[in-house]
Design an enzyme around this catalytic site. Structure first.
Site, PDB file in Angstrom:
ATOM      1  CB  CYS A  22      20.409   9.717   4.838  1.00  0.00           C
ATOM      2  SG  CYS A  22      19.318   8.340   4.874  1.00  0.00           S
ATOM      3  CB  ILE A  41       9.356   8.812   6.735  1.00  0.00           C
ATOM      4  CG1 ILE A  41       9.165   8.157   8.085  1.00  0.00           C
ATOM      5  CG2 ILE A  41       8.055   9.304   6.207  1.00  0.00           C
ATOM      6  CD1 ILE A  41       8.675   9.172   9.210  1.00  0.00           C
ATOM      7  N   GLY A  42       9.197   8.024   3.532  1.00  0.00           N
ATOM      8  CA  GLY A  42       9.484   8.840   2.320  1.00  0.00           C
ATOM      9  C   GLY A  42       7.813   8.655   1.731  1.00  0.00           C
ATOM     10  N   GLY A  85       5.238   5.576   2.570  1.00  0.00           N
ATOM     11  CA  GLY A  85       5.124   5.712   3.737  1.00  0.00           C
ATOM     12  C   GLY A  85       6.352   5.411   4.411  1.00  0.00           C
ATOM     13  CG  LEU A  86       6.079   3.878   8.413  1.00  0.00           C
ATOM     14  CD1 LEU A  86       6.637   2.622   9.204  1.00  0.00           C
ATOM     15  CD2 LEU A  86       5.316   4.772   9.306  1.00  0.00           C
ATOM     16  CB  ALA A  87      11.374   1.508   5.165  1.00  0.00           C
TER      17      ALA A  87
END
Length: 325
Positions: free
Chosen positions: A86, A56-57, A68-70
């Site tokens: 990450c 999420i970013g 949003g989200l991936a």
């Protein structure tokens, strides 16, 4: 999924928004794919064991949330094995396709959607599921709009027209410029109408020079002003390496807009100084090179501040062209 949300209509809390996006993914994985996913304390995203399934970013401006989200649905996870995703040790990336094959949970998919979905169908199922859960979590309605064949044809023709025009339009010839920029300028005392308003260079008891001058195209006081020069210099041995010893050249012209930072260490106060350009902003972003300061030969009136000629030799790394001055 790329939602654009006005958080004023929901809750002015970014942590709440992030946790709500995680909840959308967790519900989707559970209700549609029978995958038990969860959060990990202190980490953003959605996990199954030590496998990260979703990232999420977001970006928020005036409480309007973007990005949003991936979710990894059918993602090829091989490249993740070459890095530390990450920056998290002892964790790995996972995907819906991988987990379904791992614990053979296709029975639920067969009952709900398809007998054996391929990658495209699996992506479609995941997309519809996320939209549905998003609607439930945020209590918003989802409206689907379709376009007619005629509208689609009009869009297609317009797109092809733009592409064709780009291909057949003549490209104006441009002479290649070297990645160097030479500028010749002058630093002089700003012109002040009142003779009693003369402001010399400020000098503190410790010998610090603080100056504010104008940049002009020529040595005459009537020359076009192209910017300003400001600096703070401590010409003492103990401060020879001080980061405060900086000269800033700021430009405001139709050709150039930005500033340069000139390192003023080891200033010996000679008639000619070669100083290092450390970088800049605007038109001078990433600039490197030399700034040569020399006292101008132009005749000065008695009691007037000296005028300095500045020769800038700038290089722009990783650029094949720049605008010549």
């Amino acid at each position: 999924m790329y939602p654009i949300m006005n958080l004023r209509n929901h809750k002015l809390d970014l942590h709440w928004y992030l946790r709500s996006l995680e909840e959308v993914i967790i519900r989707s994985l559970s209700n549609t794919f029978s995958i038990k996913a969860s959060r990990l304390e202190g980490l953003t995203g959605v996990w199954h064991g030590n496998q990260k399934l979703a990232a999420i970013g977001i970006r928020v401006s005036q409480w309007i949330a973007y990005h949003g989200l991936a979710v990894n649905v059918t993602t090829d996870l091989t490249p993740f094995g070459w890095i530390v995703p990450c920056g998290l040790q002892n964790y790995q990336a996972g995907s819906i396709r991988g987990l379904l094959g791992e614990f053979e949970a296709f029975d639920d998919i067969r009952r709900k959607q398809l007998p054996d979905p391929d990658d495209g169908q699996l992506l479609d199922i995941a997309c519809k599921s996320l939209i549905s859960e998003f609607s439930e979590v945020f209590q918003v309605g989802i409206n689907y709009e379709t376009i007619s064949r005629l509208e689609f044809l009009e869009i297609l023709i317009a797109t092809l027209t733009v592409i064709l025009l780009a291909l057949v339009s003549p490209v104006p010839e441009r002479k290649p410029s070297p990645p160097w920029l030479d500028l010749s300028l002058y630093i002089q005392q700003p012109h002040i109408a009142s003779s009693n308003a003369h402001q010399p260079v400020a000098q503190a008891d410790t010998g610090a020079f603080i100056f504010h001058r104008k940049l002009t195209e020529g040595p005459e006081n009537t020359s076009r002003v192209v910017g300003k020069a400001q600096g703070f210099i401590i010409p003492m041995e103990d401060f020879a390496q001080s980061a405060f010893n900086i000269i800033y050249l700021t430009f405001h012209t139709p050709e150039y807009s930005g500033s340069l930072s000139v390192q003023a260490k080891h200033v010996s106060h000679k008639d000619r100084e070669e100083l290092t350009v450390m970088g800049g902003t605007g038109s001078f972003a990433f600039a490197r090179g030399l700034a040569v300061f020399a006292q101008s030969d132009q005749q000065q009136s008695p009691g007037a501040e000296s005028t300095y000629h500045v020769k800038l030799q700038l290089r722009f790394p990783n650029q094949s062209r720049t605008t010549l001055g």
